[in-house]
Write an enzyme that holds these catalytic residues in place. Structure first.
Site, PDB file in Angstrom:
ATOM      1  N   CYS A 162       0.787  -1.198   0.000  1.00  0.00           N
ATOM      2  CA  CYS A 162       0.000   0.000   0.000  1.00  0.00           C
ATOM      3  C   CYS A 162       0.843   1.285   0.000  1.00  0.00           C
ATOM      4  CB  CYS A 162      -0.898  -0.020   1.227  1.00  0.00           C
ATOM      5  SG  CYS A 162      -2.291   1.051   1.171  1.00  0.00           S
ATOM      6  N   LYS A 176      -6.688   3.270   2.696  1.00  0.00           N
ATOM      7  CA  LYS A 176      -7.183   4.607   2.378  1.00  0.00           C
ATOM      8  C   LYS A 176      -7.261   4.832   0.874  1.00  0.00           C
ATOM      9  CE  LYS A 176      -8.340   8.909   3.321  1.00  0.00           C
ATOM     10  NZ  LYS A 176      -9.681   9.196   3.870  1.00  0.00           N
TER      11      LYS A 176
END
Length: 609
Positions: A2, A604
């Site tokens: 990520c 996110k």
């Protein structure tokens, strides 16, 4: 995925890498690691769990170097194990990777035939071995990387170091965000500017297909054809202060309370202009928007619910047909294209892969005009759009979106006003009235925030529950959806939302004394209908939690709990009613002891499919 960070400098970069990874934690992850070039040796530390645990291990091993890369991983291929954590190493080549390589199985078999063995289940290790393989014939790391990426199908952001080349490292980008940070005698790479803002605010955004070489004294960038290319240098407006908690317990709480200021900043241009000029959306926006005959909105998650709300505004006020689609569904169906319909994409990060791919697909179908609404300047989706309007929410760290959502609504309302004016549907008097409603919006949101103590009491009643139902009608149905999403995201309570009129068509079967039912009940033309739906819930023993306007006639009674929001705000009421459902989700999660800012299994920025 990520998060990626890399650095080359005349100082020890390990603290830079660790700090960068900590600032990327908000994106979501389950393991982390760093690799540094210590002399002629690649040294690596990886751990599952928090970055802090990996940092302790790095300190224990006395890692120190002037060149290194780091990564936070959110598992896609392979489970959450140290062997699957990044960086991955092939001989003297170390690599970190965001994205998904779709042809990794075919490449794996090819590499096995060449004698390579695999220690992990990841697609990333395939890339490391490919680069090592190409080094033999290419002779240098950059050329090996450029040969490798031409064999990959899928999305990637890569940063690579080699023990044979201690004076530089290289990177590449396709489908996943990656930027270069430019310093004095030092340079950086990151998937997010927050990872390097402590070192520099001067950044270069890599384009699709770019590769780059970073040395202490400079950066060279190459396009998808391996030709040297210049990319503009930008000064990021992200500040260290915006990445700190301040007096708040969590970033989500901070960002909920920042909404009055974020909204005021987002609507400032319209307020200053005393109206809704098309130039809010770009210099040539008037020529583009005047001739459109409809609007199609593409988005994911919370942004999709913002689009749903906008559909009510655009059709009722601007008088244009409007459709809203989940980007990941739209991009894989045989969609009908009307070149006269404006494509609107909404993404907080501006890098959401499904939304970006949906935009590309819409263009390929023949859509002529595109507009993006994003929170991150110079991100991929705005760069690929004809028109753009940035929300001015500031950095949003909490995984569960709050201020990005309400500022998206503010921009979408302004778009509605521009379209309505250009279509001749809004008179001067009506425009002035809508502008006045917009002017009072930040203050109304502040009043809604003052309800927090009452909502905290509700949260104590919610915390032991395992299920919840949210109801709304009309403009407020998308807000019910958003409330349910927030509750399930961060408290892990199973929550669903329905149009209140659909109760009798199935959801009523779920209602009993153990099922809390949240109702958004503003004083609009559907209020009496909502009251009838509430009676259906009470008749089955359901417990009602009602968010009603000051001028709605509700009172607490057995099984009915009422919190009154500010007086009905007209068409902007959905923005006001968003605040209490955010606070309810936050305080319920707090009462249940979950990790509010980093909910399990979520990231996110979703830069993979």
């Amino acid at each position: 995925m990520c998060g990626i960070v890399g650095a080359i400098a005349g100082r020890d970069v390990v603290p830079v890498l660790i700090e960068g990874l900590k600032r990327l934690e908000y994106r979501g992850y389950d393991s982390s690691g760093i690799a540094v070039l210590d002399g002629a040796q690649v040294r690596r530390v990886r751990r599952t769990g928090r970055v802090a645990e990996m940092a302790q291990a790095a300190q224990a091993e006395q890692l120190g170097a002037t060149l290194g890369i780091g990564h936070t991983r959110w598992a896609t291929h392979g489970g959450v194990t140290e062997a699957n954590a990044h960086p991955h190493i092939s001989a003297g080549v170390a690599l970190v990777h965001n994205g998904i390589i779709e042809n990794h199985e075919a490449q794996r078999e090819k590499l096995r035939a060449l004698g390579y063995t695999f220690e992990s289940q990841t697609d990333t290790e395939v890339i490391a071995h490919l680069i090592h393989h190409h080094l033999g014939s290419a002779g240098d790391l950059l050329t090996a990387l450029q040969h490798t990426v031409k064999e990959l199908t899928g999305a990637y952001a890569l940063a690579v170091v080699s023990q044979a080349e201690p004076e530089r490292f290289v990177c590449a980008r396709m489908g996943c965000p990656l930027l270069i940070g430019v310093g004095e005698g030092e340079n950086f790479v990151a998937s997010d500017v927050s990872a390097i803002v402590q070192a520099t605010r001067q950044v270069i955004f890599l384009e699709e297909g770019d590769t780059a070489e970073l040395r202490r004294d400079g950066v060279r960038i190459f396009d998808g054809n391996d030709a040297p290319v210049e990319r503009p240098l930008h000064l990021s407006d992200v500040s260290l202060a915006s990445l700190e908690l301040g007096p708040f317990r969590h970033f989500m709480q901070k960002e909920i309370h920042e909404q009055p200021r974020a909204l005021a900043d987002t609507i400032e241009a319209a307020i200053d202009a005393k109206g809704f000029p098309a130039s809010l959306f770009g210099a040539n926006a008037e020529a583009v928007l005047r001739d459109i005959e409809g609007v199609q909105i593409l988005a994911c998650g919370t942004s999709y619910y913002a689009g749903m709300t906008a559909r009510y505004w655009i059709e009722a006020i601007a008088g244009l047909p409007c459709s809203v689609e989940i980007a990941s569904e739209y991009r894989y169906r045989a969609a009908y294209a009307n070149p006269k319909h404006l494509i609107v994409t909404i993404s907080q990060s501006g890098e959401t892969l499904d939304t970006m791919e949906a935009l590309k697909y819409a263009k390929s179908l023949g859509h002529l005009h595109t507009l993006s609404i994003c929170n991150v300047p110079e991100s991929a989706i705005p760069r690929a759009s004809e028109l753009v309007c940035y929300t001015r929410a500031g950095a949003e760290i909490g995984v569960a979106s709050t201020k990005a959502f309400t500022t998206q609504l503010a921009v979408l309302f302004q778009l509605t006003m521009v379209l309505g004016t250009l279509q001749g549907r809004i008179s001067d008097a009506e425009e002035a009235e809508y502008l006045e409603q917009l002017r009072f919006l930040p203050g109304s949101v502040q009043h809604a925030l003052n309800l927090e103590p009452q909502i905290m009491a509700w949260a104590e009643r919610f915390s032991p529950k395992e299920n919840a139902l949210f109801l709304g009608r009309g403009l407020h149905y998308p807000i019910a959806l958003e409330g349910a999403l927030k509750l399930k995201e961060i408290s892990y309570i199973h929550a669903e939302a329905y149009p209140a009129g659909e109760l009798k068509h199935g959801p009523l079967a779920l209602v009993d004394a153990a099922m809390p039912v949240v109702v958004i009940a503003p004083n609009d033309r559907l209020l009496e209908k909502v009251k009838s739906n509430m009676q259906e819930v009470r008749a089955r023993g359901g417990e009602l939690f009602v968010f009603a306007d000051q001028d709605s006639h509700f009172s607490d009674s057995e099984g009915v709990h009422v919190i009154r929001t500010p007086r009905h705000a007209g068409v902007l009421s959905p923005v006001i009613h968003t605040i209490p459902v955010q606070l309810l989700a936050y305080h319920t999660a707090l009462a249940r002891g979950t990790d509010v800012d980093k909910p399990r299994n979520l990231a996110k920025s979703v830069t993979v499919e």
